[in-house]
Scaffold this active site. Structure first.
Site, PDB file in Angstrom:
ATOM      1  CG  ASP A 147      -2.168   4.689   2.399  1.00  0.00           C
ATOM      2  OD1 ASP A 147      -2.626   4.146   1.392  1.00  0.00           O
ATOM      3  OD2 ASP A 147      -2.279   4.217   3.542  1.00  0.00           O
ATOM      4  CD  GLU A 155      -3.029   0.825   2.310  1.00  0.00           C
ATOM      5  OE1 GLU A 155      -3.417   1.824   2.927  1.00  0.00           O
ATOM      6  OE2 GLU A 155      -3.423  -0.330   2.555  1.00  0.00           O
ATOM      7  CD  GLU A 171      -4.524   7.629   5.432  1.00  0.00           C
ATOM      8  OE1 GLU A 171      -5.119   6.562   5.247  1.00  0.00           O
ATOM      9  OE2 GLU A 171      -4.070   7.980   6.545  1.00  0.00           O
TER      10      GLU A 171
END
Length: 262
Positions: free
Chosen positions: A66, A64, A68
């Protein structure tokens, strides 16, 4: 909920209220490439909300990458959390976070956020300025994501148990709906075919300079490492805007993770 995705001319808007958030996903998965999204973040008091843009594979031991964007009480002062996670092991391997503020107001206009992934490095970029790099150090025994195709995703959701001021600032639902606007999503990558045999897919996306999508430009020699100019941009971003780096968090990691030592 489908009614929380709003098409407004050339824009897509994702809406969060106390009933539901919203999100979207790519139809295909990719092994290497570059994904970019142009977002105008939630205006005003967005405390407790998170707008996410990320790439992820499937399964318990998934990879993953990310972005955010953590909401706040004052509008433009967003914090950007970037993280990368990988197997093997427990969820702790998905907590390799860095937080930084941004050098512009991300609620006033659209800005481009990108993830470049090739066999030599993963680069997080903001308006083409690199803000984080995860380089391939497999020669030092450090895992590098290269064997799981990933989808591209974005979403808006409520995380007021942790997102703003450590969870002290809660979502004020009287300000709902919270809306993040998207102007463009671009994905250039080696597309993983439905039901494609794993070994063949790895070989096709890892070993070839060309494919059905055309030239795999994200694997060119010049993209195996940052240019001198990009290295200076990264140093500037980290010197002026980095607020937290897990590599320096001795309370959480009394022994620094192996990737922090290279």
């Amino acid at each position: 909920a489908s009614d929380h995705m709003i098409y407004d001319g050339e824009l897509l808007k994702l809406k969060l209220d106390n009933f539901s958030g919203a999100g979207f996903a790519s139809k295909s998965k990719y092994l290497y490439g570059k994904a970019t999204v142009e977002i105008k973040l939630v205006e005003g008091d967005s405390a407790g909300t998170v707008t996410a843009f990320y790439m992820s594979s499937d399964g318990a031991n998934h990879h993953e990458f990310d972005f955010e964007f953590l909401g706040n009480t004052t509008g433009p002062t967003y914090l950007l959390l970037s993280s990368q996670g990988h197997p093997p092991g427990p969820s702790a391997t998905y907590t390799r976070g860095q937080r930084m503020d941004l050098w512009f107001d991300p609620t006033a206009d659209f800005h481009a956020y990108s993830i470049l992934w090739n066999p030599r490095q993963v680069v997080f970029l903001v308006d083409d300025t690199p803000v984080r790099v995860y380089a391939n150090h497999e020669d030092s025994g450090i895992m590098f994501p290269r064997d799981q195709p990933m989808g591209v995703y974005s979403s808006i959701w409520n995380a007021d148990d942790w997102a703003t001021q450590g969870g002290r600032a809660k979502t004020d639902w009287s300000h709902a709906p919270f809306v993040a606007a998207y102007r463009e999503v671009r994905i250039d990558g080696c597309e993983w075919g439905p039901g494609e045999e794993w070994t063949a897919g790895i070989k096709r996306c890892s070993g070839s300079e060309w494919g059905k999508e055309g030239r795999y430009w994200w694997k060119e020699k010049g993209l195996e490492a940052l240019s001198v100019h990009q290295s200076h941009q990264l140093m500037w971003a980290r010197a002026n805007h980095l607020m937290y780096d897990y590599c320096a968090d001795t309370a959480r990691f009394p022994v620094p993770p192996v990737e922090c030592k290279v």
